[in-house]
Design an enzyme around this catalytic site. Structure first.
Site, PDB file in Angstrom:
ATOM      1  CD  GLU A  22     -12.543 -17.357  25.298  1.00 38.01           C
ATOM      2  OE1 GLU A  22     -12.212 -18.115  24.359  1.00 38.01           O
ATOM      3  OE2 GLU A  22     -12.507 -16.120  25.201  1.00 38.01           O
ATOM      4  NE  ARG A 105      -9.244 -16.084  33.488  1.00 39.67           N
ATOM      5  CZ  ARG A 105      -9.575 -15.848  32.219  1.00 39.67           C
ATOM      6  NH1 ARG A 105      -8.967 -16.497  31.242  1.00 39.67           N
ATOM      7  NH2 ARG A 105     -10.505 -14.957  31.905  1.00 39.67           N
ATOM      8  CG  ASP A 202     -13.558 -12.552  23.603  1.00 39.22           C
ATOM      9  OD1 ASP A 202     -12.763 -13.510  23.631  1.00 39.22           O
ATOM     10  OD2 ASP A 202     -14.128 -12.140  24.624  1.00 39.22           O
TER      11      ASP A 202
END
Length: 295
Positions: A22, A105, A202
Site C-alpha cells: 500500500e 490503524r 481502493d
C-alpha cells in the site's frame, strides 16, 4: 458504455512480495519509489535506476509516506504521523492520531498541494464504521468524515479545488469542493460514482488532466474515470488484489501499482502467484508529482 480491459504490459519490480502492499509514492529528486507492507510493518525503498530494493523494518503499521525536505519524510502510522530521518530511519512521533486506540490503524492518504494531509484510519479487522478521514495541517488534526469502514481513493484535482475519497465497504466514491489554500471542505460531499460488479474501490491518484486512476481490489485492474465520473479505461494487473497506483518516473508518465496477499488461502496463492508484488505499467499517463508535507 462497457470498457474493454487493456491487457497487462509492463514489468514486476525486483522487490519482496507484500502481505498488504500500500501507499506507493515517488520522490523525483532521488528517482526513488517508496511503498509499505502495512501488515508486515515494512517500508520498501526502490531506486528506479538500479532496481536495488531496500526493506526497512518499522515498529508500527504504516501506510502513507510524504517528503518533507531532502533529509526528512513524514509517515502515517497506526499511532499518528512520524517524522522519519531519511538517512538513519529514525522515527519521531510528531502528531498523534488515534494513538490510544489499538483497534485501528492508518490506511489511505495523500498530501494536498497546499501541504496539508488527508489521512484515513480503519479498524484492523475492517470493522463497520470504525474508520475516519482526518485533515492534518501543521500538526492540527481535524475530523472530516467519521463512520467509514475502509477509507480509500483519497486524491485531489490538479488545481486543488476538489477532493475525492471512497469507502471500499460501500463501493461509493465521493466528491467534495475544497478550499485550494487549506484543503478544508467548502460544502457537503456528494456521490461521484458507485462501483457495481467485480472488486472494490481502493487507492487512487488524479493526473494532470483530472483523470482519476483507481485500483480495483479483487479484480486486478486500474480503472480510469473522467472528472465527470465516466469510466474511460481499465488496465489489467497480474495480481487480483491491486491496492494503489502512483505516478513514477522523471516525467511522472508511468503508473506503479502495489498489490496484496491479505486474506488469500494456499489455493488462492497458487492460482495468483504474483500476489503481493509491485508492478510498473507501460501504459503512458500524464501524472503529477506528490506535494511535500509542510510541518
Amino acid at each position: 458504455m462497457t470498457v474493454t480491459p487493456i491487457a497487462f504490459s509492463g514489468s514486476k519490480l525486483a522487490a519482496p512480495a507484500c502481505t498488504l502492499g500500500e501507499g506507493p509514492t515517488y520522490d523525483p529528486a532521488t528517482d526513488t519509489a517508496w511503498w509499505f507492507d502495512i501488515l508486515g510493518r515494512k517500508l520498501i525503498e526502490y531506486p528506479l535506476e538500479t532496481g536495488a530494493a531496500r526493506v526497512h523494518a518499522l515498529p508500527v503499521m504504516a501506510s502513507v509516506l510524504a517528503r518533507v525536505d531532502s533529509g526528512r519524510q513524514v509517515i502515517a502510522t497506526e499511532t499518528g504521523l512520524h517524522l522519519r530521518d531519511t538517512a538513519s530511519g529514525r522515527l519521531e512521533l510528531i502528531t498523534p492520531i488515534e494513538a490510544g486506540t489499538a483497534a485501528t490503524r492508518s490506511n489511505d492518504g495523500r498530501v494536498h498541494p497546499c501541504g496539508a494531509l488527508w489521512i484515513g484510519t480503519m479498524g484492523k479487522k475492517a470493522e463497520t464504521g470504525a474508520g475516519t478521514i482526518y485533515h492534518v495541517a501543521r500538526g492540527k488534526v481535524t475530523v472530516l468524515y467519521p463512520g467509514l469502514t475502509i477509507p480509500n481513493a483519497i486524491c485531489f484535482s490538479p488545481d486543488g479545488s476538489v477532493a475525492y475519497f471512497a469507502d471500499t465497504g460501500s463501493n461509493r466514491m465521493m466528491r467534495v469542493e475544497i478550499d485550494p489554500a487549506t484543503a478544508l471542505p467548502r460544502g457537503e460531499a456528494a456521490l461521484f460514482l458507485e462501483h457495481r460488479g467485480e472488486g472494490g474501490l481502493d487507492g487512487a491518484v488524479c493526473d494532470a488532466a483530472g483523470t482519476i486512476w483507481n485500483a480495483r481490489w479483487g479484480a486486478g485492474s486500474i480503472d480510469a474515470y473522467s472528472p465527470e465520473g465516466r469510466h474511460q479505461a481499465s488496465l489489467k494487473v497480474p495480481a487480483t488484489r491491486s491496492s494503489c497506483p502512483a505516478f513514477v518516473g522523471k516525467a511522472a508518465d508511468r503508473l506503479m501499482v502495489t498489490t496484496a496477499q491479505e486474506g488469500m488461502s494456499a489455493e488462492d496463492l497458487a492460482n495468483d502467484p504474483d500476489a503481493g508484488s509491485t508492478f510498473l505499467l507501460d501504459h503512458p499517463v500524464k501524472g503529477r508529482f506528490e506535494p511535500e508535507y509542510r510541518l
